[in-house]
Design a protein around this motif. Structure first.
Motif, PDB file in Angstrom:
ATOM      1  N   VAL A 189       0.839  -1.203   0.000  1.00 16.89           N
ATOM      2  CA  VAL A 189       0.000   0.000   0.000  1.00 16.89           C
ATOM      3  C   VAL A 189       0.872   1.251   0.000  1.00 16.89           C
ATOM      4  O   VAL A 189       0.560   2.248  -0.682  1.00 16.89           O
ATOM      5  CB  VAL A 189      -0.956  -0.017   1.209  1.00 16.89           C
ATOM      6  N   ALA A 190       1.971   1.209   0.725  1.00 16.85           N
ATOM      7  CA  ALA A 190       2.890   2.354   0.725  1.00 16.85           C
ATOM      8  C   ALA A 190       3.464   2.594  -0.677  1.00 16.85           C
ATOM      9  O   ALA A 190       3.618   3.732  -1.111  1.00 16.85           O
ATOM     10  CB  ALA A 190       4.021   2.115   1.722  1.00 16.85           C
ATOM     11  N   GLY A 191       3.768   1.502  -1.392  1.00 21.20           N
ATOM     12  CA  GLY A 191       4.282   1.651  -2.747  1.00 21.20           C
ATOM     13  C   GLY A 191       3.260   2.272  -3.680  1.00 21.20           C
ATOM     14  O   GLY A 191       3.579   3.171  -4.473  1.00 21.20           O
ATOM     15  N   LEU A 192       2.016   1.795  -3.596  1.00 23.51           N
ATOM     16  CA  LEU A 192       0.951   2.366  -4.425  1.00 23.51           C
ATOM     17  C   LEU A 192       0.729   3.832  -4.083  1.00 23.51           C
ATOM     18  O   LEU A 192       0.550   4.681  -4.975  1.00 23.51           O
ATOM     19  CB  LEU A 192      -0.348   1.580  -4.232  1.00 23.51           C
ATOM     20  N   THR A 193       0.747   4.137  -2.790  1.00 18.54           N
ATOM     21  CA  THR A 193       0.563   5.523  -2.368  1.00 18.54           C
ATOM     22  C   THR A 193       1.704   6.400  -2.866  1.00 18.54           C
ATOM     23  O   THR A 193       1.485   7.533  -3.322  1.00 18.54           O
ATOM     24  CB  THR A 193       0.473   5.605  -0.834  1.00 18.54           C
ATOM     25  N   GLY A 194       2.922   5.857  -2.803  1.00 17.05           N
ATOM     26  CA  GLY A 194       4.069   6.623  -3.293  1.00 17.05           C
ATOM     27  C   GLY A 194       3.964   6.933  -4.774  1.00 17.05           C
ATOM     28  O   GLY A 194       4.279   8.053  -5.207  1.00 17.05           O
ATOM     29  N   CYS A 195       3.504   5.962  -5.561  1.00 21.15           N
ATOM     30  CA  CYS A 195       3.336   6.206  -7.009  1.00 21.15           C
ATOM     31  C   CYS A 195       2.297   7.290  -7.251  1.00 21.15           C
ATOM     32  O   CYS A 195       2.483   8.173  -8.106  1.00 21.15           O
ATOM     33  CB  CYS A 195       2.930   4.912  -7.711  1.00 21.15           C
ATOM     34  N   ALA A 196       1.185   7.228  -6.489  1.00 21.26           N
ATOM     35  CA  ALA A 196       0.136   8.234  -6.655  1.00 21.26           C
ATOM     36  C   ALA A 196       0.608   9.613  -6.224  1.00 21.26           C
ATOM     37  O   ALA A 196       0.328  10.627  -6.893  1.00 21.26           O
ATOM     38  CB  ALA A 196      -1.105   7.816  -5.858  1.00 21.26           C
ATOM     39  N   VAL A 197       1.328   9.666  -5.112  1.00 23.82           N
ATOM     40  CA  VAL A 197       1.826  10.959  -4.620  1.00 23.82           C
ATOM     41  C   VAL A 197       2.836  11.555  -5.597  1.00 23.82           C
ATOM     42  O   VAL A 197       2.799  12.757  -5.890  1.00 23.82           O
ATOM     43  CB  VAL A 197       2.449  10.785  -3.217  1.00 23.82           C
ATOM     44  N   LEU A 198       3.742  10.726  -6.109  1.00 23.21           N
ATOM     45  CA  LEU A 198       4.715  11.218  -7.079  1.00 23.21           C
ATOM     46  C   LEU A 198       4.017  11.806  -8.298  1.00 23.21           C
ATOM     47  O   LEU A 198       4.362  12.908  -8.764  1.00 23.21           O
ATOM     48  CB  LEU A 198       5.643  10.078  -7.509  1.00 23.21           C
TER      49      LEU A 198
END
Length: 538
Positions: A189-198
């Motif tokens: 979930v952190a990885g998905l969130t990081g992609c969205a935030v980027l």
């Protein structure tokens, strides 16, 4: 140990799963599917009982990917496409081994975080390797499937198509972790969130290209012309008729497609005079494309001179033979500005190692004679518009992000790709090719014109947005586009392929750490030191 039926169904599943990502590219253009398209393949690889089996299924899946994305090459390459796909499929073996190694467990102990960094990096490594011109070039890069998504195109302005490929592969990896590794849900979930935030940060904060003026560009698409001994003359006449219809519309530039002129203008001065008359009639210079054998006198003076049309610069190699050249023609005839295509299509325009592979001409529509490549890019001045310079590319070259980046760095304000895909008219190829111009425009912050003989022709703005309507493969027409000219430099133009360097660095660190661990595991422990003998004295 797998049973024989299991080995066979897994092999078939690997080929099919490897081909799934093709649905994200035009013509289906299911861009959203790219974010889960690798998941079935990765699930298969992580369940491989041995590394050898994972390598086999990575190879088969890679071959399936090439066959699916490039299936429209079958009319030209015939059965030769199969061994070519088998060769390129080998490039996915390192990725497959990493998928099994890092996603094969429960994701505990930091493996999930490592997978989110290393698996996308290994995917990018396979894309980088097959992007070499001799292996077919960077056609079908995973990131190119996102050509119609504005926030992702903004990412391309930061790190090119490479950054987009990394993001898409990372999302696929995170989805796999969510499916199979409950212990890894937090990092997933952190990885998905990081992609969205980027993506959001880049969309909101990275500056957009600054528009400073515009250009009226006409694209002439003559449409299909039946093959025959006079097909080049009939195609020229069709382009001439359509261009004449632009009189009174005040274009700044008229662009014809690849191979729109079938004879060298020095050898056929009558064609040069007709083009000059057209230029005078419509009140704009013509950028045509000459596909012909160059006379010896002309090749002898081509020699890769300057890089601007102000000095009559060319990009020719000076060798005799057949060239594909973008040529500027004004009311007084050819202006002297010419660019010779540098990166030729393997088998279509030359046969690699012809002495060894020349037999390909007997099983497909491979080149009977090698074209001659140019030796340098060219930035042309636009007659009548000293504030705008042009960066021409020919066909296949629009797939290479480094070429458009170089032209933007050299001062091109408008990128132009002249193309012809009539050999693949009713396939996915025209749509795939046209979509590449959106990526190149977004990467460079420069508008791009994709002009073809038979469609699909399209024009994109400096952020990669489509301008006006594309010209379909059924059209025989000329269309005028209002093209915004932008200034400034994107981060990708400034810093280049930094995502590739970052991916290689991450993989190098992993390999070094694995090497150290392997060395330590293989080194026998030191023998315990025997206590020193003591001698009784007294």
């Amino acid at each position: 140990m797998l049973s024989k039926p299991a080995r066979w169904w897994r092999a078939a599943a690997a080929v099919a799963a490897g081909g799934l990502p093709c649905l994200a590219f035009p013509a289906p253009a299911l861009w959203w599917f790219a974010y889960v398209a690798l998941v079935p393949w990765m699930l298969l690889l992580r369940s491989a009982p041995t590394g050898r089996r994972a390598a086999l299924e990575g190879w088969l899946g890679g071959a399936g990917f090439i066959l699916a994305v490039h299936h429209w090459l079958l009319p030209s390459l015939h059965v030769f496409l199969v061994p070519l796909a088998a060769l390129l499929g080998l490039l996915w073996i390192p990725w497959a081994l990493l998928v099994r190694e890092l996603l094969g467990g429960d994701g505990a102990g930091g493996r999930a975080g490592a997978a989110l960094a290393l698996v996308p990096a290994a995917w990018l490594l396979s894309e980088l390797a097959r992007s070499w011109q001799g292996l077919g070039g960077p056609w079908g890069l995973l990131g190119a499937s996102q050509w119609q998504v504005p926030p992702v195109l903004r990412l391309a302005s930061v790190g090119g198509v490479w950054l987009v490929s990394l993001l898409v592969a990372a999302v696929n990896c995170a989805v796999v972790l969510l499916i199979v590794a409950p212990a890894a849900r937090v990092p997933a979930v952190a990885g998905l969130t990081g992609c969205a935030v980027l993506t959001g940060v880049v969309w909101l904060w990275v500056p957009r290209p600054e528009v400073s003026g515009g250009l009226r560009v006409a694209v002439v698409q003559p449409g299909l012309v039946a093959d025959g001994p006079d097909s080049a003359d009939r195609r020229f006449a069709a382009g001439e008729r359509l261009t004449r219809g632009l009189a009174g519309q005040h274009p700044d530039l008229v662009v014809w497609g690849e191979s729109s002129v079938g004879a060298d203008l020095t050898a056929r001065p009558d064609l040069a005079r007709r083009l000059a008359a057209l230029s005078a009639e419509v009140g704009a210079p013509l950028l045509v494309n000459v596909d012909a054998r160059r006379p010896p006198a002309e090749t002898g003076t081509a020699g890769g001179a300057g890089r601007t049309a102000a000095a009559g610069g060319t990009g020719g190699s000076g060798d005799p033979g057949i060239y594909k050249s973008a040529v500027m023609v004004g009311p007084q005839g050819p202006t002297g500005a010419r660019y010779d295509k540098m990166r030729l299509v393997p088998f279509g325009e030359y046969i690699p190692a012809r002495a060894l592979l020349g037999w390909a001409t007997s099983v497909g529509k491979a080149a009977g004679e090698d074209r001659v490549p140019g030796d340098s890019p060219v930035v042309m001045d636009l007659p009548g518009r000293p504030d705008v310079r042009l960066g021409p590319l020919v066909c296949f070259e629009s797939a290479f992000p480094d070429m458009s980046r170089h032209l933007a760095r050299e001062g091109a304000g408008l990128l132009i790709a002249q193309s012809a895909t009539s050999s693949f008219q009713h396939s996915w190829a025209p749509a795939q090719h046209a979509s590449l111009a959106a990526l190149r425009a977004a990467e460079s912050g420069r508008p791009m014109v994709h002009a073809t003989l038979t469609g699909i022709s399209a024009v994109y703005g400096p952020s990669g947005e489509r301008l006006g309507s594309a010209l379909p493969t059924s059209a025989s027409t000329a269309a005028l586009y209002e093209v915004p000219i932008a200034r400034g430099t994107t981060l990708y133009v400034r810093f280049g392929d930094w995502p590739v360097g970052a991916a290689l660095a991450v993989l190098a660190v992993y390999c070094a750490a694995a090497g150290v661990r392997s060395f330590r595991a293989g080194t026998p422990a030191p023998e315990p030191t025997a206590p020193r003998a003591r001698t009784a004295r007294g």
